[in-house]
Design a protein around this motif. Structure first.
Motif, PDB file in Angstrom:
ATOM      1  N   ALA A  56     -32.917 -14.197  10.030  1.00 52.82           N
ATOM      2  CA  ALA A  56     -31.903 -14.899  10.150  1.00 52.82           C
ATOM      3  C   ALA A  56     -30.643 -14.030  10.921  1.00 52.82           C
ATOM      4  N   SER A  57     -30.390 -14.408  11.894  1.00 54.00           N
ATOM      5  CA  SER A  57     -29.004 -13.462  12.547  1.00 54.00           C
ATOM      6  C   SER A  57     -27.828 -13.844  11.902  1.00 54.00           C
ATOM      7  N   ALA A  58     -27.049 -12.986  11.652  1.00 52.16           N
ATOM      8  CA  ALA A  58     -25.660 -13.281  11.072  1.00 52.16           C
ATOM      9  C   ALA A  58     -24.727 -13.908  11.795  1.00 52.16           C
ATOM     10  N   SER A 114     -27.888 -22.271  11.251  1.00 46.83           N
ATOM     11  CA  SER A 114     -27.492 -21.007  10.586  1.00 46.83           C
ATOM     12  C   SER A 114     -27.991 -21.001   8.931  1.00 46.83           C
ATOM     13  N   GLN A 116     -28.221 -17.782   7.308  1.00 39.66           N
ATOM     14  CA  GLN A 116     -27.804 -16.470   6.596  1.00 39.66           C
ATOM     15  C   GLN A 116     -27.024 -16.867   5.400  1.00 39.66           C
ATOM     16  N   SER A 231     -29.831 -21.845   3.023  1.00 39.93           N
ATOM     17  CA  SER A 231     -30.427 -20.744   3.490  1.00 39.93           C
ATOM     18  C   SER A 231     -32.041 -20.599   2.963  1.00 39.93           C
TER      19      SER A 231
END
Length: 330
Positions: A56-58, A114, A116, A231
């Motif tokens: 996962a990209s921040a 999202s 992260q 997450s």
């Protein structure tokens, strides 16, 4: 009726009772006796291939999550202020505020994809503290307005000009932190005396600030608890979507390697037998979860071990359609 035998050397036909070939004299025993065809060995099942999860990209979805969290903080914090003027349940209302903020963050995280964990926790803590702070700021401004009103009324009732001017100046110079100090000195009452309106316990001074910190932490904790599970939701890197998952096997934590080996080599019956006789618990278990993307139709199995509060991924393998069909039959 037996039709005899053919010579292994010259191929001449002979009667069943003949011990030697009548054409070349080769013994009958030199001719191999027909036997049943050997069973073909079962085709070996190729082990399932590993799936490399896309990290996962921040920044993926972070702006949307932060914006939604701050908007929820302002909205729910303002609502908390107006409700708290008439009814204020200590601890209970901060919990509800944290859940509400976490719910807004959860929707934003799903929308923005999202996942992260660090970003989600940071957004939850920031939004939770901002929501509680919004309520406290509005409460302080309300107290400041009440103080100004009281001082203005007192100046009008003053009997001499000196007192009138002093009270008028005080009403104009009272600031936000002055009102906050007044709130701390007045304190927060807890409980009511039997048959009366008087509070039985009043938290003022240092205890007022302790209560504020505790309630802010409660809001942040419940906001984080509401959004953190995002997450761990399965994610399809090809379609950029969260995907549904379903547990198929569940064994004890110490059997994680055996379960992973059975899944990798598609020994579904063995995995099912392990699951049937296992006695896992919430703090000591290994789960094999089937993940299926509704868009690209890709399927995979993820094996995770849970021991106490620790969570570790053991394996994540792709499942082709033929293997998925075999899994469904077993």
């Amino acid at each position: 009726m037996d039709d005899g035998w053919a010579c292994a050397k010259c191929g001449a036909p002979n009667l069943f009772e003949d011990r030697f070939c009548g054409a070349c004299g080769t013994p009958r025993l030199a001719t191999p006796v027909p036997s049943a065809p050997a069973a073909k060995p079962a085709a070996s099942v190729a082990p399932l291939g590993d799936v490399r999860d896309i990290p996962a990209s921040a920044v993926e979805g972070a702006p949307l999550v932060l914006a939604a969290g701050l908007a929820a903080a302002l909205a729910f914090g303002t609502l908390y202020h107006f409700v708290g003027r008439f009814l204020d349940l200590l601890i209970v209302f901060p919990i509800l505020l944290g859940v509400a903020v976490g719910w807004a963050l959860k929707l934003a995280a799903l929308k923005g994809r999202s996942r992260q964990a660090g970003v989600l926790l940071a957004a939850a803590v920031l939004s939770g503290v901002a929501a509680f702070g919004t309520r406290q700021v509005l409460d302080t401004f309300h107290v400041r307005g009440d103080l100004k009103t009281i001082l203005v009324a007192a100046s009008k009732d003053a009997t001499n000009d000196a007192d009138r001017d002093r009270l008028q100046l005080a009403s104009e110079s009272i600031g936000f932190f002055d009102a906050l100090r007044v709130r701390a000195d007045a304190g927060v009452g807890i409980g009511r005396a039997r048959g009366g309106a008087k509070k039985t316990l009043n938290l003022s001074g240092a205890m007022f600030w302790v209560l504020m910190v505790v309630e802010a932490e409660i809001v942040a904790f419940f906001a984080a608890a509401a959004v953190f599970p995002i997450s761990r939701i399965a994610y399809c890197g090809r379609c950029k979507q969260f995907v549904p998952s379903a547990p198929i096997y569940r064994v004890n934590g110490r059997e994680s390697d055996r379960l992973a080996e059975a899944v990798r080599h598609q020994r579904w019956k063995e995995a099912q037998e392990m699951s049937d006789r296992a006695t896992p618990s919430e703090t000591d278990r290994t789960e094999a979860t089937l993940l299926r993307c509704g868009m690209c139709r890709d399927s995979s199995i993820r094996v995770d071990v849970f021991q106490g509060r620790r969570h570790k991924r053991v394996m994540h393998v792709s499942v082709p359609p033929e293997s998925l069909a075999a899994l469904a039959r077993n």
